[in-house]
Design a protein around this motif. Structure first.
Motif, PDB file in Angstrom:
ATOM      1  N   ALA A 115     -27.401  26.128  18.941  1.00 50.45           N
ATOM      2  CA  ALA A 115     -28.495  26.929  18.396  1.00 50.45           C
ATOM      3  C   ALA A 115     -28.331  28.392  18.772  1.00 50.45           C
ATOM      4  CB  ALA A 115     -29.827  26.407  18.922  1.00 50.45           C
ATOM      5  N   GLU A 116     -28.753  29.257  17.870  1.00 55.01           N
ATOM      6  CA  GLU A 116     -28.844  30.689  18.135  1.00 55.01           C
ATOM      7  C   GLU A 116     -30.313  31.091  17.979  1.00 55.01           C
ATOM      8  OE1 GLU A 116     -27.383  35.008  16.298  1.00 55.01           O
ATOM      9  OE2 GLU A 116     -26.301  33.158  15.777  1.00 55.01           O
ATOM     10  N   PHE A 133     -28.093  31.625  23.166  1.00 59.13           N
ATOM     11  CA  PHE A 133     -27.327  30.530  22.572  1.00 59.13           C
ATOM     12  C   PHE A 133     -27.560  29.281  23.417  1.00 59.13           C
ATOM     13  CE2 PHE A 133     -25.169  34.422  21.337  1.00 59.13           C
ATOM     14  CZ  PHE A 133     -24.999  34.241  19.984  1.00 59.13           C
ATOM     15  N   LEU A 134     -27.948  28.199  22.762  1.00 59.16           N
ATOM     16  CA  LEU A 134     -28.259  26.962  23.467  1.00 59.16           C
ATOM     17  C   LEU A 134     -27.425  25.810  22.928  1.00 59.16           C
ATOM     18  CD1 LEU A 134     -31.215  28.588  22.874  1.00 59.16           C
ATOM     19  CD2 LEU A 134     -31.931  26.880  24.535  1.00 59.16           C
ATOM     20  N   GLN A 135     -27.025  24.929  23.829  1.00 58.74           N
ATOM     21  CA  GLN A 135     -26.281  23.745  23.429  1.00 58.74           C
ATOM     22  C   GLN A 135     -26.843  22.521  24.146  1.00 58.74           C
ATOM     23  OE1 GLN A 135     -22.223  24.540  24.619  1.00 58.74           O
ATOM     24  NE2 GLN A 135     -22.566  23.819  26.711  1.00 58.74           N
ATOM     25  N   LEU A 136     -26.544  21.356  23.593  1.00 56.04           N
ATOM     26  CA  LEU A 136     -26.975  20.115  24.218  1.00 56.04           C
ATOM     27  C   LEU A 136     -26.033  19.757  25.361  1.00 56.04           C
ATOM     28  CD1 LEU A 136     -27.889  17.981  21.075  1.00 56.04           C
ATOM     29  CD2 LEU A 136     -29.481  18.849  22.792  1.00 56.04           C
ATOM     30  N   GLU A 137     -26.623  19.288  26.452  1.00 55.66           N
ATOM     31  CA  GLU A 137     -25.846  18.915  27.632  1.00 55.66           C
ATOM     32  C   GLU A 137     -26.316  17.552  28.120  1.00 55.66           C
ATOM     33  OE1 GLU A 137     -24.653  21.826  30.943  1.00 55.66           O
ATOM     34  OE2 GLU A 137     -26.376  20.781  31.807  1.00 55.66           O
ATOM     35  N   ILE A 147     -29.245  26.890  28.036  1.00 58.39           N
ATOM     36  CA  ILE A 147     -28.748  28.203  27.613  1.00 58.39           C
ATOM     37  C   ILE A 147     -27.317  28.351  28.116  1.00 58.39           C
ATOM     38  CG2 ILE A 147     -29.048  30.703  27.843  1.00 58.39           C
ATOM     39  CD1 ILE A 147     -32.055  30.165  28.284  1.00 58.39           C
ATOM     40  N   ASN A 148     -26.383  28.542  27.208  1.00 60.47           N
ATOM     41  CA  ASN A 148     -24.983  28.657  27.633  1.00 60.47           C
ATOM     42  C   ASN A 148     -24.376  30.026  27.345  1.00 60.47           C
ATOM     43  OD1 ASN A 148     -24.782  28.124  24.761  1.00 60.47           O
ATOM     44  ND2 ASN A 148     -22.605  27.731  25.108  1.00 60.47           N
ATOM     45  N   ASN A 149     -25.145  30.908  26.675  1.00 56.65           N
ATOM     46  CA  ASN A 149     -24.642  32.264  26.443  1.00 56.65           C
ATOM     47  C   ASN A 149     -25.822  33.171  26.106  1.00 56.65           C
ATOM     48  OD1 ASN A 149     -22.808  34.369  26.163  1.00 56.65           O
ATOM     49  ND2 ASN A 149     -21.350  33.111  25.013  1.00 56.65           N
TER      50      ASN A 149
END
Length: 275
Positions: A115-116, A133-137, A147-149
Motif C-alpha cells: 500500500a501507498e 508505504f505499508l506491507q503485510l508481515e 510501515i516499511n518505507n
C-alpha cells in the motif's frame, strides 16, 4: 462536430453493452453489486472466487477460477475512464493471466504487493504530506500491516544536495593527526554525509520515527490510498479507489505496465522515490 457526435454515440454504445453485460449477471441492482468495495473483493473477483452479487465461488463450482468468467470479471476491474491504458494492453494482460496452460492468480498472502498512503502531518507549523508505504508481515497470530518505507520531501533536502561536495574527503594520513581534522567536517554540517562510506543511504524511516517521537510530526489525516501489485509475472499494476456514479466504481486498476521481472526493482525504486 460530426466526429464528436459519432464518438459520443460510440461511447454510449460501449457503456450500454457493458451495462447489459453486468445485468446478465446480477439484474436490476447491478450498479450497486458490481462495485468492488473492498480489496478482498478485488482479489476474489480477479481470481473468479466471488461473483458480482458478492457470493463466494468455491472449488468444485464450475465458475471457480473459470477462464471465461475471469476474463469478463478482470475486464470490469479496470478504470474505464482512463484512456492511458490501451485496450490492446488490457487484452494482452487478461490473455496472460488467464492462460489455460499457466494462469496467474493473486494471492493475498503472497507478498509482492503493498500500500501507498498519502497522509497529512503537521510539521513546523504547516500541514505537509508524508508518503507511507505499508506491507503485510507475518505475525504470531497471522499477519499485520507494517510501515516499511517513508518518503517526506523535507528529509530529501537534508542529504546530497550539494554536487560540489563530491570532492570532499578526509586525507588518508588523518590518523597521524589523531583525526583532529574532523573539525572541518562539522563546521559544514550541510555536507557531512559526503564523508560517510560509499554505501551509506539516509534512513528516512528512522528520521520519521525521531520526528514523531519528538512531537515535531503530528498525524492529521489520510488523504489517499493506492496499492501496487508486482505478483503477476512480467506485469505491474496499480489499484486506486473511485467513488462515482455508475457501474465502473470502487477499487479499480488505474495503471498497467508490461515489465520484465528483472526490471521490476527499478520501478520499485521509482515508486519509493529512491534515486
Amino acid at each position: 462536430m460530426k466526429s464528436a457526435v459519432l464518438l459520443a454515440v460510440l461511447n454510449g454504445l460501449v457503456f450500454f453493452t457493458y451495462a447489459q453485460d453486468i445485468k446478465t449477471y446480477v439484474g436490476d441492482e447491478s450498479f450497486m453489486l458490481a462495485e468492488t468495495k473492498q480489496i478482498n473483493q478485488f482479489f476474489r473477483r480477479f481470481n473468479s472466487e466471488e461473483d458480482l452479487e458478492g457470493k463466494r465461488i468455491y472449488e468444485g463450482n464450475p465458475y471457480y477460477r473459470d477462464r471465461e468468467t475471469r476474463s469478463k470479471y478482470i475486464q470490469m476491474l479496470f478504470d474505464k475512464q482512463n484512456k492511458n491504458i490501451a485496450e490492446s494492453l488490457k487484452s494482452d494482460f487478461i490473455k496472460d493471466v488467464t492462460d489455460s496452460r499457466n494462469p496467474d492468480f493473486l494471492d493475498y498472502y503472497g507478498g509482492r504487493w503493498f500500500a501507498e498512503v498519502d497522509a497529512k502531518f503537521s510539521y513546523q507549523g504547516q500541514s505537509r504530506t508524508v508518503v507511507l508505504f505499508l506491507q503485510l508481515e507475518k505475525a504470531d497470530l497471522g499477519i499485520k500491516w507494517v510501515i516499511n518505507n517513508v518518503y517526506f520531501y523535507p528529509f530529501t533536502q537534508l542529504f546530497y544536495t550539494d554536487s560540489t561536495a563530491m570532492t570532499k574527503f578526509l586525507h588518508p594520513m588523518s590518523h597521524e593527526l589523531d583525526f583532529m581534522n574532523l573539525i572541518k567536517i562539522f563546521k559544514e554540517p550541510e555536507t557531512v554525509e559526503y564523508y560517510f562510506d560509499k554505501d551509506y543511504r539516509p534512513d528516512f524511516k528512522t528520521l520519521f520515527l525521531y520526528e514523531v517521537k519528538k512531537g515535531n510530526l503530528i498525524f492529521e489525516t489520510v488523504q489517499k490510498v493506492s496499492f501496487h501489485f508486482f505478483q503477476i509475472n512480467n506485469w505491474y499494476f496499480q489499484l486506486q479507489e473511485f467513488n462515482r456514479p455508475g457501474y465502473n466504481t470502487g477499487w479499480l486498476i488505474a495503471n498497467l505496465s508490461k515489465i520484465p521481472e528483472d526490471q521490476k526493482s527499478m520501478l520499485l525504486k521509482y515508486i519509493y522515490y529512491e534515486k
